[in-house]
Design a protein around this motif. Structure first.
Motif, PDB file in Angstrom:
ATOM      1  N   LEU A 207      26.214-103.196 -21.465  1.00  0.00           N
ATOM      2  CA  LEU A 207      26.814-102.020 -22.096  1.00  0.00           C
ATOM      3  C   LEU A 207      26.786-102.188 -23.608  1.00  0.00           C
ATOM      4  O   LEU A 207      27.218-103.212 -24.128  1.00  0.00           O
ATOM      5  CB  LEU A 207      28.260-101.838 -21.624  1.00  0.00           C
ATOM      6  N   ASN A 208      26.290-101.180 -24.306  1.00  0.00           N
ATOM      7  CA  ASN A 208      26.301-101.200 -25.761  1.00  0.00           C
ATOM      8  C   ASN A 208      27.419-100.343 -26.337  1.00  0.00           C
ATOM      9  O   ASN A 208      27.865-100.560 -27.467  1.00  0.00           O
ATOM     10  CB  ASN A 208      24.957-100.697 -26.305  1.00  0.00           C
ATOM     11  N   GLU A 209      27.865 -99.369 -25.542  1.00  0.00           N
ATOM     12  CA  GLU A 209      28.875 -98.431 -26.034  1.00  0.00           C
ATOM     13  C   GLU A 209      29.600 -97.813 -24.845  1.00  0.00           C
ATOM     14  O   GLU A 209      28.975 -97.446 -23.847  1.00  0.00           O
ATOM     15  CB  GLU A 209      28.186 -97.338 -26.855  1.00  0.00           C
ATOM     16  N   LEU A 210      30.919 -97.717 -24.928  1.00  0.00           N
ATOM     17  CA  LEU A 210      31.695 -97.050 -23.890  1.00  0.00           C
ATOM     18  C   LEU A 210      32.947 -96.452 -24.533  1.00  0.00           C
ATOM     19  O   LEU A 210      33.879 -97.165 -24.891  1.00  0.00           O
ATOM     20  CB  LEU A 210      32.094 -98.027 -22.781  1.00  0.00           C
ATOM     21  N   ASN A 211      32.929 -95.149 -24.700  1.00  0.00           N
ATOM     22  CA  ASN A 211      34.036 -94.438 -25.333  1.00  0.00           C
ATOM     23  C   ASN A 211      34.700 -93.516 -24.315  1.00  0.00           C
ATOM     24  O   ASN A 211      34.010 -92.771 -23.603  1.00  0.00           O
ATOM     25  CB  ASN A 211      33.533 -93.609 -26.525  1.00  0.00           C
ATOM     26  N   MET A 212      36.022 -93.568 -24.276  1.00  0.00           N
ATOM     27  CA  MET A 212      36.759 -92.778 -23.295  1.00  0.00           C
ATOM     28  C   MET A 212      37.916 -92.049 -23.960  1.00  0.00           C
ATOM     29  O   MET A 212      38.486 -92.543 -24.934  1.00  0.00           O
ATOM     30  CB  MET A 212      37.288 -93.698 -22.183  1.00  0.00           C
ATOM     31  N   SER A 213      38.246 -90.896 -23.421  1.00  0.00           N
ATOM     32  CA  SER A 213      39.408 -90.126 -23.880  1.00  0.00           C
ATOM     33  C   SER A 213      40.141 -89.599 -22.656  1.00  0.00           C
ATOM     34  O   SER A 213      39.526 -89.010 -21.764  1.00  0.00           O
ATOM     35  CB  SER A 213      38.985 -88.947 -24.770  1.00  0.00           C
ATOM     36  N   LEU A 214      41.448 -89.831 -22.634  1.00  0.00           N
ATOM     37  CA  LEU A 214      42.281 -89.368 -21.533  1.00  0.00           C
ATOM     38  C   LEU A 214      43.344 -88.430 -22.096  1.00  0.00           C
ATOM     39  O   LEU A 214      44.059 -88.774 -23.048  1.00  0.00           O
ATOM     40  CB  LEU A 214      42.935 -90.558 -20.823  1.00  0.00           C
ATOM     41  N   TYR A 215      43.415 -87.230 -21.520  1.00  0.00           N
ATOM     42  CA  TYR A 215      44.330 -86.191 -21.988  1.00  0.00           C
ATOM     43  C   TYR A 215      45.438 -85.983 -20.961  1.00  0.00           C
ATOM     44  O   TYR A 215      45.201 -86.026 -19.754  1.00  0.00           O
ATOM     45  CB  TYR A 215      43.589 -84.867 -22.162  1.00  0.00           C
ATOM     46  N   TYR A 216      46.639 -85.712 -21.470  1.00  0.00           N
ATOM     47  CA  TYR A 216      47.794 -85.465 -20.606  1.00  0.00           C
ATOM     48  C   TYR A 216      48.403 -84.107 -20.947  1.00  0.00           C
ATOM     49  O   TYR A 216      48.257 -83.598 -22.063  1.00  0.00           O
ATOM     50  CB  TYR A 216      48.857 -86.549 -20.803  1.00  0.00           C
ATOM     51  N   GLY A 217      49.107 -83.543 -19.965  1.00  0.00           N
ATOM     52  CA  GLY A 217      49.803 -82.286 -20.200  1.00  0.00           C
ATOM     53  C   GLY A 217      50.948 -82.129 -19.224  1.00  0.00           C
ATOM     54  O   GLY A 217      51.020 -82.814 -18.198  1.00  0.00           O
ATOM     55  N   PRO A 218      51.890 -81.213 -19.535  1.00  0.00           N
ATOM     56  CA  PRO A 218      53.076 -81.053 -18.696  1.00  0.00           C
ATOM     57  C   PRO A 218      52.828 -80.187 -17.465  1.00  0.00           C
ATOM     58  O   PRO A 218      52.057 -79.225 -17.517  1.00  0.00           O
ATOM     59  CB  PRO A 218      54.068 -80.375 -19.644  1.00  0.00           C
ATOM     60  N   THR A 219      53.481 -80.531 -16.361  1.00  0.00           N
ATOM     61  CA  THR A 219      53.490 -79.690 -15.173  1.00  0.00           C
ATOM     62  C   THR A 219      54.612 -78.655 -15.316  1.00  0.00           C
ATOM     63  O   THR A 219      55.393 -78.695 -16.269  1.00  0.00           O
ATOM     64  CB  THR A 219      53.733 -80.520 -13.901  1.00  0.00           C
ATOM     65  N   GLU A 220      54.713 -77.773 -14.343  1.00  0.00           N
ATOM     66  CA  GLU A 220      55.785 -76.778 -14.364  1.00  0.00           C
ATOM     67  C   GLU A 220      57.150 -77.452 -14.289  1.00  0.00           C
ATOM     68  O   GLU A 220      58.141 -76.933 -14.808  1.00  0.00           O
ATOM     69  CB  GLU A 220      55.615 -75.801 -13.198  1.00  0.00           C
ATOM     70  N   GLU A 221      57.197 -78.635 -13.644  1.00  0.00           N
ATOM     71  CA  GLU A 221      58.468 -79.358 -13.521  1.00  0.00           C
ATOM     72  C   GLU A 221      58.803 -80.167 -14.770  1.00  0.00           C
ATOM     73  O   GLU A 221      59.885 -80.750 -14.868  1.00  0.00           O
ATOM     74  CB  GLU A 221      58.434 -80.291 -12.310  1.00  0.00           C
ATOM     75  N   GLY A 222      57.853 -80.224 -15.716  1.00  0.00           N
ATOM     76  CA  GLY A 222      58.097 -80.967 -16.945  1.00  0.00           C
ATOM     77  C   GLY A 222      57.568 -82.386 -16.946  1.00  0.00           C
ATOM     78  O   GLY A 222      57.794 -83.125 -17.907  1.00  0.00           O
ATOM     79  N   TYR A 223      56.852 -82.798 -15.883  1.00  0.00           N
ATOM     80  CA  TYR A 223      56.226 -84.117 -15.866  1.00  0.00           C
ATOM     81  C   TYR A 223      54.908 -84.063 -16.646  1.00  0.00           C
ATOM     82  O   TYR A 223      54.153 -83.095 -16.541  1.00  0.00           O
ATOM     83  CB  TYR A 223      55.939 -84.570 -14.432  1.00  0.00           C
ATOM     84  N   TRP A 224      54.632 -85.132 -17.392  1.00  0.00           N
ATOM     85  CA  TRP A 224      53.365 -85.228 -18.113  1.00  0.00           C
ATOM     86  C   TRP A 224      52.405 -86.088 -17.298  1.00  0.00           C
ATOM     87  O   TRP A 224      52.679 -87.259 -17.040  1.00  0.00           O
ATOM     88  CB  TRP A 224      53.574 -85.816 -19.509  1.00  0.00           C
ATOM     89  N   VAL A 225      51.267 -85.491 -16.912  1.00  0.00           N
ATOM     90  CA  VAL A 225      50.316 -86.165 -16.023  1.00  0.00           C
ATOM     91  C   VAL A 225      48.904 -86.002 -16.577  1.00  0.00           C
ATOM     92  O   VAL A 225      48.643 -85.129 -17.423  1.00  0.00           O
ATOM     93  CB  VAL A 225      50.397 -85.586 -14.594  1.00  0.00           C
ATOM     94  N   PRO A 226      47.949 -86.825 -16.121  1.00  0.00           N
ATOM     95  CA  PRO A 226      46.560 -86.684 -16.576  1.00  0.00           C
ATOM     96  C   PRO A 226      46.010 -85.294 -16.262  1.00  0.00           C
ATOM     97  O   PRO A 226      46.292 -84.728 -15.205  1.00  0.00           O
ATOM     98  CB  PRO A 226      45.809 -87.761 -15.784  1.00  0.00           C
ATOM     99  N   ARG A 227      45.215 -84.761 -17.191  1.00  0.00           N
ATOM    100  CA  ARG A 227      44.592 -83.461 -16.943  1.00  0.00           C
ATOM    101  C   ARG A 227      43.092 -83.469 -17.226  1.00  0.00           C
ATOM    102  O   ARG A 227      42.355 -82.635 -16.705  1.00  0.00           O
ATOM    103  CB  ARG A 227      45.268 -82.364 -17.754  1.00  0.00           C
ATOM    104  N   GLN A 228      42.618 -84.434 -18.029  1.00  0.00           N
ATOM    105  CA  GLN A 228      41.184 -84.522 -18.303  1.00  0.00           C
ATOM    106  C   GLN A 228      40.830 -85.937 -18.734  1.00  0.00           C
ATOM    107  O   GLN A 228      41.575 -86.592 -19.456  1.00  0.00           O
ATOM    108  CB  GLN A 228      40.795 -83.536 -19.413  1.00  0.00           C
ATOM    109  N   PHE A 229      39.650 -86.412 -18.250  1.00  0.00           N
ATOM    110  CA  PHE A 229      39.191 -87.757 -18.583  1.00  0.00           C
ATOM    111  C   PHE A 229      37.716 -87.672 -18.957  1.00  0.00           C
ATOM    112  O   PHE A 229      36.872 -87.306 -18.145  1.00  0.00           O
ATOM    113  CB  PHE A 229      39.387 -88.673 -17.372  1.00  0.00           C
ATOM    114  N   ASP A 230      37.406 -87.992 -20.228  1.00  0.00           N
ATOM    115  CA  ASP A 230      36.031 -87.957 -20.725  1.00  0.00           C
ATOM    116  C   ASP A 230      35.507 -89.378 -20.896  1.00  0.00           C
ATOM    117  O   ASP A 230      36.218 -90.250 -21.405  1.00  0.00           O
ATOM    118  CB  ASP A 230      35.964 -87.249 -22.082  1.00  0.00           C
ATOM    119  N   VAL A 231      34.249 -89.582 -20.516  1.00  0.00           N
ATOM    120  CA  VAL A 231      33.605 -90.896 -20.651  1.00  0.00           C
ATOM    121  C   VAL A 231      32.209 -90.696 -21.237  1.00  0.00           C
ATOM    122  O   VAL A 231      31.465 -89.809 -20.802  1.00  0.00           O
ATOM    123  CB  VAL A 231      33.489 -91.616 -19.289  1.00  0.00           C
ATOM    124  N   ARG A 232      31.871 -91.519 -22.231  1.00  0.00           N
ATOM    125  CA  ARG A 232      30.522 -91.540 -22.790  1.00  0.00           C
ATOM    126  C   ARG A 232      30.079 -92.992 -22.938  1.00  0.00           C
ATOM    127  O   ARG A 232      30.830 -93.816 -23.467  1.00  0.00           O
ATOM    128  CB  ARG A 232      30.482 -90.858 -24.155  1.00  0.00           C
TER     129      ARG A 232
END
Length: 269
Positions: A207-232
């Motif tokens: 591996l020469n490069e591995l970049n990741m981004s993980l995004y979180y957001g609130p549910t209707e109940e107010g819990y913050w959970v993963p919503r998107q995961f990007d990998v390059r």
């Protein structure tokens, strides 16, 4: 006269030094207080969540510097998380597989999934079960250099955020380096951009490069959970064949505490 001027200059220097030290000390105290509050909020949420089920769309392809993400295939699946005191179990059930817009057979899907899981093992790929707050926990903090960079200049996903940088003090493929953004009012993690503290380098794969981004957001109940995961990522396989891979996973419709059977979870996953 000269003595008086020297005395004044000395006082000014001492005053400046004192103010600088106090400012640095205050910044350090504020940073520690923010980290403590982040952990309190995270622990409070984890005590209320036993399991989560997501409807997940997984796009896979390559990343082009000019055109951006180029989709080649797509999976529809369910992702399951089950929380335990010291770990999080992860499982997934694949439902559909598309190449372009063409739905593939279950047999082709299963073959492709097997290849995908083998590649993940080689890359020691992370998934959303990894505890992203690991560098900030008291038992791990001495292993990381954590820097508070203040309030992020721009809003992150629409939120005003505290910006931290966490860097492992050692090169270790089980650790990460990352930029963390915590929502300023609630102290929930909004986004983390990260990479392994050490890239995988084996005889048949590098591996020469591995970049990741993980995004979180609130549910209707107010819990913050993963919503998107990007990998390059970029690397080289056997015979120096160039490897360019990218993926984006969307985690939708989170169902919390529906009661997941342990049989769903495979130890190696």
């Amino acid at each position: 006269m000269k003595r008086d001027i020297d005395y004044i200059i000395l006082l000014l220097l001492l005053s400046f030094t004192c103010c600088t030290v106090l400012a640095q000390s205050s910044n350090r105290i504020d940073a520690d207080a923010i980290i403590d509050q982040v952990l309190v909020v995270a622990n409070r949420q984890s005590e209320k969540i036993q399991d989560i089920t997501f409807d997940t769309e997984s796009l896979r392809g390559k990343y082009d510097e000019k055109k951006g993400f180029q989709e080649e295939s797509r999976f529809i699946k369910k992702v399951y998380l089950k929380y335990h005191p010291d770990t999080v179990w992860y499982a997934e059930t694949y439902l559909e597989y598309y190449e372009g817009d063409v739905l593939q057979s279950p047999k082709k899907m299963n073959e492709t999934v097997s290849e995908l899981r083998e590649k993940r093992k080689k890359r020691k790929a992370l998934n959303i079960s990894f505890d992203m707050l690991t560098p900030f926990k008291q038992e791990n903090r001495s292993e990381y250099e954590i820097t508070y960079l203040g309030i992020a200049t721009d809003k992150i996903e629409g939120y005003v955020c505290h910006h931290f940088k966490a860097e492992s003090k050692t090169e270790d493929d089980k650790k990460i380096n990352g930029d963390y953004y915590f929502e300023a009012d609630t102290f929930h993690l909004v986004r983390v951009d990260f990479e392994p503290a050490k890239l995988i380098k084996k005889m048949m794969f590098k591996l020469n490069e591995l970049n990741m981004s993980l995004y979180y957001g609130p549910t209707e109940e107010g819990y913050w959970v993963p919503r998107q995961f990007d990998v390059r990522g970029k690397g080289k396989a056997a015979f120096f064949i160039g490897v360019n891979f990218a993926s984006t996973e969307y985690f939708r419709n989170p169902r919390i505490n529906i009661g997941l059977d342990d049989k769903l979870f495979i130890a190696e996953e």
